[in-house]
Design a protein around this motif. Structure first.
Motif, PDB file in Angstrom:
ATOM      1  N   GLY A  51       7.720 -18.716 -17.836  1.00 49.52           N
ATOM      2  CA  GLY A  51       6.463 -18.329 -18.473  1.00 49.52           C
ATOM      3  C   GLY A  51       5.304 -19.154 -17.957  1.00 49.52           C
ATOM      4  N   TYR A  52       5.577 -20.410 -17.619  1.00 48.76           N
ATOM      5  CA  TYR A  52       4.508 -21.262 -17.092  1.00 48.76           C
ATOM      6  C   TYR A  52       3.883 -20.623 -15.859  1.00 48.76           C
ATOM      7  CZ  TYR A  52       2.134 -25.099 -14.859  1.00 48.76           C
ATOM      8  OH  TYR A  52       1.163 -25.867 -14.252  1.00 48.76           O
ATOM      9  N   VAL A  53       4.734 -20.024 -15.017  1.00 51.29           N
ATOM     10  CA  VAL A  53       4.239 -19.399 -13.795  1.00 51.29           C
ATOM     11  C   VAL A  53       3.640 -18.022 -14.078  1.00 51.29           C
ATOM     12  CG1 VAL A  53       4.886 -18.594 -11.502  1.00 51.29           C
ATOM     13  CG2 VAL A  53       5.973 -20.611 -12.460  1.00 51.29           C
ATOM     14  N   THR A  54       4.402 -17.193 -14.840  1.00 55.41           N
ATOM     15  CA  THR A  54       3.979 -15.795 -14.972  1.00 55.41           C
ATOM     16  C   THR A  54       2.701 -15.654 -15.787  1.00 55.41           C
ATOM     17  OG1 THR A  54       5.454 -15.562 -16.853  1.00 55.41           O
ATOM     18  CG2 THR A  54       6.283 -14.808 -14.752  1.00 55.41           C
ATOM     19  N   THR A  55       2.530 -16.483 -16.814  1.00 58.46           N
ATOM     20  CA  THR A  55       1.376 -16.272 -17.693  1.00 58.46           C
ATOM     21  C   THR A  55       0.088 -16.837 -17.105  1.00 58.46           C
ATOM     22  OG1 THR A  55       1.970 -18.257 -18.908  1.00 58.46           O
ATOM     23  CG2 THR A  55       2.688 -16.156 -19.822  1.00 58.46           C
ATOM     24  N   LYS A  56       0.173 -17.352 -15.885  1.00 53.93           N
ATOM     25  CA  LYS A  56      -1.066 -17.792 -15.252  1.00 53.93           C
ATOM     26  C   LYS A  56      -1.994 -16.605 -15.042  1.00 53.93           C
ATOM     27  CE  LYS A  56      -0.123 -22.072 -13.079  1.00 53.93           C
ATOM     28  NZ  LYS A  56      -0.770 -22.938 -12.141  1.00 53.93           N
ATOM     29  N   LEU A 107      14.074 -21.865 -23.259  1.00 55.15           N
ATOM     30  CA  LEU A 107      13.971 -22.793 -22.130  1.00 55.15           C
ATOM     31  C   LEU A 107      13.493 -22.072 -20.867  1.00 55.15           C
ATOM     32  CD1 LEU A 107      14.807 -25.781 -22.370  1.00 55.15           C
ATOM     33  CD2 LEU A 107      16.716 -25.221 -20.870  1.00 55.15           C
ATOM     34  N   PHE A 108      14.125 -20.908 -20.586  1.00 58.33           N
ATOM     35  CA  PHE A 108      13.708 -20.154 -19.402  1.00 58.33           C
ATOM     36  C   PHE A 108      12.336 -19.548 -19.620  1.00 58.33           C
ATOM     37  CE2 PHE A 108      18.309 -20.271 -18.563  1.00 58.33           C
ATOM     38  CZ  PHE A 108      18.245 -20.788 -17.293  1.00 58.33           C
ATOM     39  N   GLY A 109      12.014 -19.239 -20.890  1.00 56.38           N
ATOM     40  CA  GLY A 109      10.671 -18.754 -21.201  1.00 56.38           C
ATOM     41  C   GLY A 109       9.633 -19.806 -20.849  1.00 56.38           C
ATOM     42  N   VAL A 110       9.956 -21.075 -21.118  1.00 45.85           N
ATOM     43  CA  VAL A 110       9.037 -22.165 -20.764  1.00 45.85           C
ATOM     44  C   VAL A 110       8.915 -22.257 -19.246  1.00 45.85           C
ATOM     45  CG1 VAL A 110       8.688 -24.650 -20.838  1.00 45.85           C
ATOM     46  CG2 VAL A 110       9.513 -23.449 -22.864  1.00 45.85           C
ATOM     47  N   ALA A 111      10.082 -22.231 -18.573  1.00 40.65           N
ATOM     48  CA  ALA A 111      10.082 -22.448 -17.124  1.00 40.65           C
ATOM     49  C   ALA A 111       9.381 -21.313 -16.383  1.00 40.65           C
ATOM     50  CB  ALA A 111      11.524 -22.591 -16.622  1.00 40.65           C
ATOM     51  N   PHE A 151       1.248 -18.000 -22.906  1.00 42.95           N
ATOM     52  CA  PHE A 151       2.389 -18.861 -22.642  1.00 42.95           C
ATOM     53  C   PHE A 151       3.230 -19.024 -23.917  1.00 42.95           C
ATOM     54  CE2 PHE A 151       3.748 -23.381 -21.286  1.00 42.95           C
ATOM     55  CZ  PHE A 151       4.927 -22.897 -20.768  1.00 42.95           C
ATOM     56  N   LEU A 152       2.563 -19.304 -25.040  1.00 46.88           N
ATOM     57  CA  LEU A 152       3.284 -19.470 -26.309  1.00 46.88           C
ATOM     58  C   LEU A 152       4.042 -18.206 -26.682  1.00 46.88           C
ATOM     59  CD1 LEU A 152       0.719 -21.441 -28.495  1.00 46.88           C
ATOM     60  CD2 LEU A 152       3.026 -22.161 -27.882  1.00 46.88           C
TER      61      LEU A 152
END
Lengths: 312, 421
Positions: B111-116, B105-109, B221-222
């Motif tokens: 990761g959305y920002v960091t993997t940009k 869940l935190f990976g989604v939250a 992201f994945l």
């Protein structure tokens, strides 16, 4: 009004200190694509060297010698460490400086102990410059602003008007061409690294006694400097300047405002008895995470940073 | 390139042997001390491998991987408290999944920002996110438990299936080993999937990967989400194992430790972090128990690996295996033995100098600059011991250089491969 003016002045002081750190980091990064993870460690070393020198000689000697010493140390690190790691790519360089920052803290703890050292503002710079309404503004803060501005003006004219400055600028964008024209680019890299770390050292000299000189000071400021560079846009000096001032001023204002959302709601006449924790937290409590929240917001709405070039 | 079938004889043998090792290891050790060490190694293995999904496989250097581990641990702990208070019914065996879900869940939250962004920017952003979470752990004491952390009890109510309560450490060990084995297997299987392969492509050349039709940002992201999931499982296991979680589990220190485990083990090979996690965990307990200077040794080991063996232990091992196969090792081993002498001198000199520095600095408190190092009694207050140490260091460096030259000279250098750049 009084609060706003004083906070603004303090914010600018802090922002300029941040810029002294982030400008060195940005210069090093845009020239060598090396993110110097140990940059804040050089800031810490500057403060400790200044403490040692001002104990033996005077603060003014420290102001001159400590950044020079830090710069020499930086040059050695570049020449014998980073250049070696460079063969293995940017990740190795980054990890090398990461390991270095870890060692630096341990060495500082070994030499100067784990507690904060008594590095003080010199007596000639103690006292009040002026009193605004009822708050006095210390001479030393004005001195910090003066040193920063003087230093940055010097850096700007060095990069724009001197021959070596122009070569550095050229090497920023076209290192191969500069090399082909007969300039020793690796030596220019060493020079830039030394210069950047010396700037960090200078920030340590004037910041160490205004804040606190302790082994944790590198970890306290390091992540914020990275945030400044990301928010400003990687590789942009102007961006780093704007972001430094922005974060410096915002954080200073937030630290001074002990308001929470609930307080605000009460102010406008709403009667709230219970509220979730998030709404009860005051702005002061939010101040430590503000730079990171700003970074997240920037990344969502403007991924290349305020002034950064678009990522290719 | 033809992909080998997922299940071949070699893999079957390897994984069965690994499973057998995990099952049999606690029978070889009797003391509780070693058993808890094995538990810690199991947890760190999963954590280090999840980190390497990012650095080794996707090329993302994260300075804030402890966020997913720590948050997974905290959420697991709160779930455990709820189970203890009987407001939640959930078998303890499956509780690590709660940590995994939280990590995901935190990976989604985050990761959305960091993997940009990728590369260096990603490293800086991950550091920022890590600092943000660490700083907010002080803001929300009701969730993070402030200084004391959050604690609970993993033994819940009556006997479970076959009388397993997870009270004794040995039962906890098998729970950790089971989850670790499943996670490691899953992470290995992932490297063989199209996603795992495309992640490698994104690491090596994002532009080409994009040209083939994959969105590098989505791949990153994945992978980030999945890495968060496995880090969360490791966090869940920690929560169960220690029955207490403090803010240290999501601090920069923990993030640094996982970088070290993965990198010293070797990020280029799947099993590298497994070696690194075992080695660093043992070192952490053995060295930290023996000397106050352990952070210096850790820093030096890390810097040495970065500068001289960027492939880590796994890289060194693979290199030697190659030499063994080509029969070169038979020619090289005398040179290796010869190099061992200056290596021992060098390591000894460094240990002496570091320990003497600590003794000298602490002499103002202890009142004596005497120090015992490796069985030798020394006086760090005398100049002669320092000179001897420095001379030994210089001799060690000089001889080791000569030995390295000899090894390089002995090696067969193949002609450059044709037709490749």
């Amino acid at each position: 009004m009084e609060f706003a003016l004083i906070s603004l002045l303090n914010g600018v002081t802090y922002g300029l200190l941040l810029f002294m750190l982030s400008s060195g980091l940005t210069l090093i990064f845009s020239m060598m694509s090396v993110l110097n993870f140990a940059h804040a460690s050089f800031y810490m070393l500057g403060a400790y060297f200044a403490y040692q020198i001002s104990g033996a000689a005077s603060f003014w000697a420290a102001l001159l010698l400590a950044p020079l010493l830090v710069g020499v140390l930086g040059a050695l690190v570049e020449r014998f460490g980073i250049r070696k790691a460079h063969r293995f790519g940017h990740v190795a360089e980054l990890l090398f400086t990461f390991g270095l920052s870890f060692l630096a803290i341990e060495v500082v703890q070994l030499v100067w102990g784990k507690a904060a050292v008594d590095y003080r503002v010199p007596s000639t710079l103690q006292g009040t410059l002026f009193t605004l309404y009822s708050t006095s503004y210390p001479i030393y803060k004005a001195f910090m602003i003066a040193v920063s501005v003087f230093m940055l003006a010097g850096l700007y004219s060095f990069l724009t008007y001197t021959r070596i400055g122009l070569i550095i600028q050229a090497a920023l964008s076209r290192p191969d061409m500069v090399q082909a024209l007969g300039h020793d680019v690796p030596r220019i890299f060493t020079l830039v690294f030394a210069g950047g770390t010396a700037l960090a050292g200078l920030a340590g000299v004037i910041g160490g006694n205004a804040l606190v000189t302790e082994p944790g000071m590198a970890d306290a400021v390091g992540p914020i400097v990275f945030v400044v560079v990301v928010v400003g846009g990687l590789g942009s000096l102007t961006g780093a300047f704007v972001a430094s001032l922005l974060i410096g001023i915002l954080q200073t204002f937030m630290v001074g405002m002990n308001y929470s959302f609930v307080d605000f709601a009460r102010e406008i006449g709403l009667d709230i008895h219970s509220a979730p924790l998030l709404a009860r937290l005051s702005l002061t409590q939010f101040a430590p995470v503000m730079p990171y929240l700003l970074m997240v917001a920037i990344l969502i709405f403007r991924p290349r940073g305020l002034m950064g070039a678009r990522e290719t | 390139m033809k992909t080998p079938p997922l299940l071949n004889a070699r893999r079957l043998v390897f994984w069965s042997a690994y499973l057998a090792l995990l099952v049999l290891l606690p029978l070889a050790v009797h003391k509780g001390y070693w058993l808890s060490l094995l538990c810690q190694i199991g947890i760190n293995t999963v954590f280090a491998l999840s980190f390497n999904m990012l650095l080794g496989q996707t090329g993302l250097l994260s300075f804030g991987h402890a966020v997913y581990y720590g948050l997974g641990a905290f959420v697991t702990m709160h779930a455990l408290r709820a189970i203890n208070a009987s407001s939640l019914h959930f078998p303890i065996t499956l509780v690590p999944l709660v940590g995994g879900a939280a990590g995901l869940l935190f990976g989604v939250a985050f990761g959305y920002v960091t993997t940009k962004r990728a590369g260096t920017t990603f490293a800086m952003i991950s550091l920022g996110i890590g600092e943000m979470v660490a700083a907010s752990s002080l803001m929300f004491p009701s969730f993070f438990g402030g200084e004391g952390g959050v604690s609970s009890n993993r033994v819940v109510g009556g006997k479970g299936l076959f009388g397993i309560t997870y009270g004794p450490q040995i039962q906890m060990y098998y729970l950790i080993a089971g989850w670790a084995f499943l996670s490691i297997l899953a992470m290995y299987a992932l490297t063989q999937t199209p996603l795992g392969r495309i992640a490698n492509a994104v690491r090596d050349n994002p532009e080409r990967a994009e040209f083939v039709g994959y969105n590098p940002r989505r791949v990153r992201f994945l992978m980030m989400m999945l890495a968060g999931f496995f880090a969360g499982i490791a966090g869940g296991l920690t929560a169960l194992n220690y029955e207490i979680v403090t803010a240290e589990s999501l601090s920069a220190y923990t993030s640094g430790l996982v970088i070290m485990m993965a990198f010293v083990g070797g990020i280029g090979v799947f099993f590298g972090p497994i070696l690194g996690a075992a080695l660093i965990t043992v070192l952490q307990i053995v060295v930290a128990g023996a000397t106050a200077a352990w952070p210096v040794y850790f820093g030096l080991i890390f810097l040495l690996v970065v500068l001289y063996a960027p492939g880590g232990i796994a890289g060194i091992l693979l290199e030697q295996m190659k030499l063994w196969r080509s029969g070169e090792l038979r020619r090289l081993w005398p040179s290796y033995l010869l190099a061992l002498v200056p290596a021992v001198i060098l390591v000894g000199a460094v240990i002496f100098l570091v320990e003497m520095s600590y003794a000298l600095v602490n002499s103002s408190q202890t009142g004596s600059s005497e120090v015992r190092v490796l069985g030798f009694g020394l006086d760090a207050g005398r100049a002669l011991t320092w000179i001897a140490g420095a001379v030994a260091l210089a001799i060690g460096v000089a001889l080791l250089r000569a030995a390295a030259k000899r090894i390089a000279g002995d090696r067969y250098v193949p002609p450059l491969p044709q037709g490749r750049t």
